[in-house]
Design a protein around this motif. Structure first.
Motif, PDB file in Angstrom:
ATOM      1  N   ARG A  74      20.528  87.395  26.933  1.00 32.37           N
ATOM      2  CA  ARG A  74      20.310  88.546  27.801  1.00 32.37           C
ATOM      3  C   ARG A  74      21.251  88.517  28.996  1.00 32.37           C
ATOM      4  NH1 ARG A  74      14.083  89.042  28.490  1.00 32.37           N
ATOM      5  NH2 ARG A  74      14.152  88.494  26.301  1.00 32.37           N
ATOM      6  N   GLU A  98      20.866 101.812  35.716  1.00 31.91           N
ATOM      7  CA  GLU A  98      20.034 100.809  35.035  1.00 31.91           C
ATOM      8  C   GLU A  98      20.738  99.457  34.824  1.00 31.91           C
ATOM      9  OE1 GLU A  98      18.472 102.266  31.363  1.00 31.91           O
ATOM     10  OE2 GLU A  98      16.430 101.672  31.891  1.00 31.91           O
ATOM     11  N   LEU A 156      19.842  95.640  36.494  1.00 31.86           N
ATOM     12  CA  LEU A 156      19.574  94.447  35.692  1.00 31.86           C
ATOM     13  C   LEU A 156      20.541  93.322  35.999  1.00 31.86           C
ATOM     14  CD1 LEU A 156      18.874  96.062  32.217  1.00 31.86           C
ATOM     15  CD2 LEU A 156      17.258  94.769  33.611  1.00 31.86           C
ATOM     16  N   HIS A 157      21.807  93.677  36.187  1.00 32.08           N
ATOM     17  CA  HIS A 157      22.820  92.630  36.160  1.00 32.08           C
ATOM     18  C   HIS A 157      23.610  92.420  37.446  1.00 32.08           C
ATOM     19  CE1 HIS A 157      22.313  92.032  31.873  1.00 32.08           C
ATOM     20  NE2 HIS A 157      22.509  93.301  31.641  1.00 32.08           N
TER      21      HIS A 157
END
Lengths: 326, 332
Positions: A84, A113, A117-118
């Motif tokens: 992930r 998005e 997340l990153h």
């Protein structure tokens, strides 16, 4: 250009369990590599395993056997949790943008998005970055407030591309990204992808069944048949001197949008066999007009053919008997 | 001049429905489509999504469902107007004298009947006097004609046992078994692999020519048009903006939209040259007057507020543009 390829697969195998004891041999020992800033085109018919390869190299699927090296690191058996975090560096763009996006989020939120997340960016920075990404994919800023249902196919695919490049990935897998788009819209998306490749230096795996599109966008091409590579080489060589009989047939079945180009037609009989009961030997032998008994005995290896970095898997090449007569 | 097989004249199809406020809203989907087709010829109908290609086919075949309906125009099939004809009479022609091959072969076959039975059924629907044995024999012969190996045995196959290419062959067999004069194929090879596409298109052309059928292929693939059609009609916003022999239209496209379309084919596209992206098609609920391509056209001028006339560019080659033939050669 750095010497280390972004992505290497070594003898990648992916089998699926089908009903009962049947096994679908989707990918059967595929090896290729992609360097930074390079676009590898992957062409094949339905059932050739091209989408499965795309998903497996991103570890959306786990390989049955073989190795996947991403920037030199073996990720073929990496646990899902670690995959992930890796996904910030490898992204995918799908064929159907209508089903790839959450219909309840506005374009702005969709592009934000991956940053949430990153990236670890703060709210204001994310906002700026979203605007910059939208501008980069030429999506008007007014469109950021729209929902997917209010955007056209081309606009949606731009949203998908903005999402894919948001985390500045090293590898982007594009699975038929222009197949569902109208011609003029498709041209715009191809332009955009070409620019992005030059700017970001990302490696791209471009999966398509459309030879015309691949010719425009790819540096090299890999031709798949029944889960195996039958030919690979620089785009020009593949188009001008296809060696494998299947590649020749594929080229001749392509219809250029120009009535003055004469077709040299070797129309193949039959269709791609089922990957459930793989024939022994060369997978193409059942449709190949040049097949001899020996073709059905053992899988032909991918061997170098004259030209730079050009390989084909056909035993008849060595005999000089690999040209399908017109 | 002899009566053309199909002569579509100024066809207008609208979607007429009420919105949530109970106001009548009209989407003008077809805005005066005219073309004609002779037996033994293949016409390619091209255009982007929403241009009205499939709607033209459905209007011609009398297969429109409310809220869509033909509000004006004529569809003369062998000299008789299908629009003015009672629906029962059109039903008798459809499937017999005129037939259609639709896009998704797998979902267009009756999943609960063997393919042989479906071929028998379509024959006996139009000829109740036809015996079972004769219809079966013709069904098998038809399967053989479309290149299905072992047709006797294959006639007993269920649709789910067929591959995409085989299912498309069966649909062509179904369309041709009653020996129609007119055949419309809507995206007949979309979704098929290229090597299978070649087989199906070769078969299609062979059968059309051998039987003197007039055929229309609806497609967005200009490669199919370039190599399998005699004439091409380019649609935009429910009108045909350019029409003519394939060689003429591809060689000297006269309408700016046709030029843009051909310039965006992979063969002509030059990557790295910046271009404007295609704007959305006009709003069918509020069409402008004059040329419908005006808003997207790089050559738009005050004249374009008037409806563009059809300008003859050569034998059978017509472009609906005020500036057709007067645009610089290279400007697309």
């Amino acid at each position: 250009m750095s010497s280390q390829p972004t992505l290497v697969t070594e003898n990648l195998v992916k089998h699926f369990r089908a009903g009962g004891n049947a096994t679908v041999h989707a990918v059967n020992g595929v090896s290729f590599s992609i360097s930074p800033g390079e676009t590898l085109g992957m062409v094949g018919e339905s059932g050739s395993g091209k989408s499965t390869i795309g998903r497996t190299v991103l570890r959306l699927l786990s390989p049955t056997a073989g190795r996947i090296l991403f920037q030199g690191r073996d990720i073929s058996t990496l646990p899902e949790r670690q995959c992930r975090s890796l996904r910030a560096e490898m992204q995918m763009v799908f064929q159907d943008p209508w089903s790839a996006l959450n219909p309840r989020l506005r374009a702005r939120a969709l592009i934000e998005e991956p940053l949430l997340l990153h990236s670890g960016l703060g709210r204001a920075e994310r906002r700026d970055k979203v605007e910059a990404l939208a501008a980069r994919v030429r999506l008007g800023s007014a469109l950021l407030e729209r929902f997917p249902s209010e955007l056209s196919g081309g606009q949606l695919q731009r949203v998908c591309i903005a999402r894919a490049i948001a985390t500045e990935p090293k590898l982007i897998v594009l699975d038929e990204p222009t197949s569902s788009l109208d011609l003029s819209v498709r041209a715009g998306i191809l332009e955009l992808l070409h620019e992005l490749k030059q700017e970001t230096g990302a490696a791209m795996l471009f999966i398509s069944h459309d030879l015309g599109t691949l010719r425009l966008i790819s540096d090299r091409i890999v031709v798949l048949y029944l889960g195996s590579v039958v030919e690979s080489g620089p785009t020009r060589a593949i188009f001008e001197r296809p060696e494998h009989p299947y590649t020749q047939a594929l080229m001749s079945a392509h219809l250029p949008a120009d009535p003055t180009v004469a077709l040299s037609r070797h129309v193949l009989k039959g269709e791609i066999p089922s990957p459930i009961n793989l024939p022994p030997g060369c997978g193409f032998a059942s449709r190949c007009p040049l097949a001899i008994e020996r073709c059905r005995a053992a899988m032909p290896p991918l061997a170098p053919v004259p030209g730079d970095n050009h390989h084909a898997a056909c035993i008849r090449i060595a005999e000089g008997a690999n040209r399908i007569p017109a | 001049m002899a009566t053309p097989l199909l002569d579509v004249r100024d066809l207008h199809t609208h979607f007429i429905a009420r919105n949530l406020d109970n106001e009548i809203r009209t989407a003008r989907a077809l805005n005066g489509v005219s073309f004609s087709l002779d037996g033994g010829k293949i016409l390619g109908l091209v255009g982007e999504t929403g241009a009205g290609k499939s709607l033209t086919a459905l209007s011609v075949m009398g297969l429109l469902r409310p809220p869509a309906r033909v509000v004006a125009g004529q569809v003369l099939f062998e000299g008789r107007d299908l629009i003015a004809m009672p629906p029962e009479e059109v039903n008798r022609l459809r499937g017999a004298r005129m037939a259609m091959v639709v896009q998704s072969p797998k979902s267009s076959l009756d999943p609960l009947s063997r393919i042989g039975e479906q071929l028998v059924r379509v024959q006996r629907a139009h000829d109740p006097a036809l015996g079972q044995a004769e219809a079966t024999a013709r069904a098998v012969a038809m399967l053989e004609a479309v290149g299905i190996p072992d047709p006797q045995r294959r006639a007993r196959a269920w649709p789910h046992e067929l591959s995409g290419g085989m299912a498309q062959r069966v649909l062509i067999a179904l369309a041709l078994v009653n020996q129609p004069r007119l055949l419309i194929a809507d995206e007949p090879t979309t979704g098929l692999d290229v090597t299978v596409q070649a087989q199906i298109l070769d078969l299609f052309r062979e059968l059309v020519l051998a039987n003197g059928i007039g055929a229309i292929i609806i497609t967005h693939d200009l490669g199919v048009v370039a190599h399998y059609c005699d004439d091409v009609a380019v649609m935009f916003a429910g009108t045909i903006i350019e029409h003519g022999p394939v060689a003429a239209v591809f060689g000297q496209p006269a309408h700016p939209y046709t030029r843009a379309l051909i310039a965006s084919t992979p063969e002509r596209l030059v990557i790295g040259r910046t271009r404007t992206t295609g704007a959305p098609p006009p709003n069918l609920y509020a069409l402008p007057t004059g040329c419908l391509y005006r808003d997207r056209c790089p050559h738009a001028a005050p004249d374009c507020a008037e409806p563009p006339p059809g300008r003859a560019m050569g034998a059978g080659h017509i472009a609906h543009c005020h500036f057709a033939g007067r645009l610089a050669e290279h400007a697309a």
